[in-house]
Scaffold this motif. Structure first.
Motif, PDB file in Angstrom:
ATOM      1  N   THR A 210       0.826  -1.211   0.000  1.00 11.10           N
ATOM      2  CA  THR A 210       0.000   0.000   0.000  1.00 11.10           C
ATOM      3  C   THR A 210       0.855   1.254   0.000  1.00 11.10           C
ATOM      4  O   THR A 210       0.576   2.228  -0.714  1.00 11.10           O
ATOM      5  CB  THR A 210      -0.940  -0.008   1.221  1.00 11.10           C
ATOM      6  N   GLU A 211       1.926   1.229   0.807  1.00 12.03           N
ATOM      7  CA  GLU A 211       2.818   2.387   0.883  1.00 12.03           C
ATOM      8  C   GLU A 211       3.551   2.618  -0.436  1.00 12.03           C
ATOM      9  O   GLU A 211       3.743   3.762  -0.852  1.00 12.03           O
ATOM     10  CB  GLU A 211       3.827   2.184   2.015  1.00 12.03           C
ATOM     11  N   VAL A 212       3.968   1.542  -1.071  1.00 13.12           N
ATOM     12  CA  VAL A 212       4.743   1.682  -2.314  1.00 13.12           C
ATOM     13  C   VAL A 212       3.924   2.383  -3.390  1.00 13.12           C
ATOM     14  O   VAL A 212       4.435   3.251  -4.112  1.00 13.12           O
ATOM     15  CB  VAL A 212       5.218   0.290  -2.804  1.00 13.12           C
ATOM     16  N   VAL A 219       8.870   5.011   0.569  1.00 15.43           N
ATOM     17  CA  VAL A 219       9.406   3.667   0.759  1.00 15.43           C
ATOM     18  C   VAL A 219      10.516   3.422  -0.260  1.00 15.43           C
ATOM     19  O   VAL A 219      10.322   3.591  -1.462  1.00 15.43           O
ATOM     20  CB  VAL A 219       8.311   2.601   0.592  1.00 15.43           C
ATOM     21  N   GLY A 220      11.702   3.034   0.251  1.00 13.71           N
ATOM     22  CA  GLY A 220      12.834   2.794  -0.628  1.00 13.71           C
ATOM     23  C   GLY A 220      13.077   1.323  -0.856  1.00 13.71           C
ATOM     24  O   GLY A 220      12.531   0.454  -0.159  1.00 13.71           O
ATOM     25  N   LEU A 288       7.514  -5.788  -5.848  1.00 17.44           N
ATOM     26  CA  LEU A 288       7.541  -4.478  -5.196  1.00 17.44           C
ATOM     27  C   LEU A 288       8.874  -3.763  -5.436  1.00 17.44           C
ATOM     28  O   LEU A 288       8.904  -2.545  -5.621  1.00 17.44           O
ATOM     29  CB  LEU A 288       7.290  -4.634  -3.695  1.00 17.44           C
ATOM     30  N   VAL A 289       9.962  -4.524  -5.436  1.00 14.77           N
ATOM     31  CA  VAL A 289      11.262  -3.919  -5.733  1.00 14.77           C
ATOM     32  C   VAL A 289      11.263  -3.342  -7.144  1.00 14.77           C
ATOM     33  O   VAL A 289      11.724  -2.212  -7.382  1.00 14.77           O
ATOM     34  CB  VAL A 289      12.393  -4.957  -5.572  1.00 14.77           C
ATOM     35  N   ALA A 294      10.970   1.305 -10.716  1.00 18.83           N
ATOM     36  CA  ALA A 294      10.266   1.986 -11.804  1.00 18.83           C
ATOM     37  C   ALA A 294       9.825   3.383 -11.376  1.00 18.83           C
ATOM     38  O   ALA A 294       9.903   4.349 -12.164  1.00 18.83           O
ATOM     39  CB  ALA A 294       9.069   1.156 -12.247  1.00 18.83           C
ATOM     40  N   LYS A 295       9.354   3.499 -10.118  1.00  9.07           N
ATOM     41  CA  LYS A 295       8.955   4.820  -9.626  1.00  9.07           C
ATOM     42  C   LYS A 295      10.146   5.759  -9.533  1.00  9.07           C
ATOM     43  O   LYS A 295      10.038   6.957  -9.840  1.00  9.07           O
ATOM     44  CB  LYS A 295       8.294   4.681  -8.249  1.00  9.07           C
ATOM     45  N   ILE A 296      11.290   5.230  -9.129  1.00  7.29           N
ATOM     46  CA  ILE A 296      12.492   6.060  -9.053  1.00  7.29           C
ATOM     47  C   ILE A 296      12.894   6.536 -10.450  1.00  7.29           C
ATOM     48  O   ILE A 296      13.231   7.722 -10.652  1.00  7.29           O
ATOM     49  CB  ILE A 296      13.637   5.268  -8.395  1.00  7.29           C
TER      50      ILE A 296
END
Length: 364
Positions: A210-212, A219-220, A288-289, A294-296
């Motif tokens: 949920t946080e990701v 979240v890193g 999730l990783v 991808a978000k980064i």
């Protein structure tokens, strides 16, 4: 009442079932070593009164030709366990594994003895999985199973068997089936802990997921890798145990009679369930990783577009100012009265058009 297997070293007497007469039980008062958590004699599923040391306990069982001894040890060293190993005839290689710990989960057969290694797991409570430094705490539990004894060796502070012992003592009819019942109870206790830990980890993964995907999430990838490491530790405790546990249900050793073997099937089912669940955790965390990376990448692309847009806005006045700063005598509108305001107006107009274009394309 089913009889216990008639297994014993050469020259020793055979165990036969009998009835307990409490008035016949000796009540020796002996001090227990610091590393000995408990030492008890069970006959017909009933614990004999008094405190026993390992020598008197096994002597009493073999004198009666019935019952068994259960002795629990906590983190003994090689010197402390040596006398117990000699009295019970424990295999030297198994004793070495029990002392040094850090063993792979397994169930091995040494002549008329079974040696089992279990990884114990405990879920560590924390405020949030995105800030926790430890999620799963591990320990080890070794079990020596013989025809008339059980020796448990515990490493770690969270893997106590006091509750298991009390539950067995509260059911003498079940405990009367022999020392294999203790091995089943220990295995069932540990696998139940695996289920509890997997449920806690599953909740943490749901929270992290949920946080990701939340906007402006912080979240890193490092925190997800920490979770993957904890899941890997749990997986290393569970996966190697699946095959040996199944062997016990198939008659791997005569020390586990058919009456007790059926109980191990339930443990095997629970172990298979938790193994499948933990396997799915690893796949989900890998996803999730990938999502975080991808978000980064997307965030970096957005930053680069913003930098490019601002650079374009600054390039217009820089270019015009550079042209009119070249100090040539014959330049268009150099001496015009409205030349300066006109240049400023052109700069503002071009910048406004660029700004609107970048905003419409979501570059700014």
């Amino acid at each position: 009442m089913p009889s216990l297997p008639a297994l014993r070293n050469a020259g020793s007497r055979v165990i036969r079932p009998g009835r307990l007469r409490p008035q016949e039980a000796r009540v020796p008062h002996v001090p227990l070593a610091a590393f000995v958590v408990d030492c008890a004699v069970y006959v017909d599923g009933v614990r004999l009164e008094g405190r026993w040391n390992h020598r008197d306990a096994i002597a009493e069982v073999r004198r009666r030709e019935e019952g068994f001894v259960w002795i629990g040890l906590h983190e003994p060293d090689a010197e402390q366990i040596q006398d117990i190993a000699e009295v019970f005839g424990l295999h030297p290689l198994a004793v070495e594994d029990a002392v040094h710990a850090h063993q792979r989960p397994k169930i091995e057969r040494y002549d008329d003895m079974l040696f089992s290694v279990f990884k114990t797991m405990r879920y560590v409570a924390h405020a949030s999985p995105t800030t926790a430094n430890e999620i799963v705490e591990s320990g080890e539990l070794m079990v020596f199973l013989g025809p008339d004894f059980v020796v448990t060796v515990r490493h770690g502070q969270h893997s106590g068997l006091r509750r298991v012992r009390h539950q067995l003592e509260a059911d003498p009819e079940h405990l009367a089936q022999g020392p294999a019942v203790v091995l089943h109870a220990v295995a069932d206790h540990i696998v139940d802990a695996y289920l509890a830990v997997s449920e806690g980890v599953e909740g943490d993964i749901d929270t992290m997921e949920t946080e990701v995907f939340a906007p402006y999430s912080e979240v890193g990838a490092e925190q997800i890798y920490l979770m993957k490491r904890e899941v890997l530790e749990l997986r290393r405790a569970i996966t190697p145990l699946v095959v040996p546990m199944r062997r016990l249900t198939e008659g791997y050793s005569p020390l586990v009679p058919s009456e007790v073997r059926s109980y191990f099937r339930d443990v095997d089912d629970h172990l298979a369930t938790v193994a499948e669940r933990v396997g799915s955790f690893d796949e989900l965390l890998t996803t999730l990783v990938d999502a975080v990376l991808a978000k980064i990448t997307l965030r970096q692309n957005n930053d680069m577009r913003k930098i490019t847009a601002y650079a374009a806005l600054l390039a217009v006045p820089t270019m015009l100012a550079g042209i009119y700063g070249m100090n040539f005598d014959y330049m268009p509108e150099l001496h015009w009265q409205f030349g300066y305001p006109a240049v400023i107006l052109v700069i503002l107009t071009i910048c406004a058009v660029l700004w609107r274009t970048f905003r419409r394309n979501r570059w700014l």
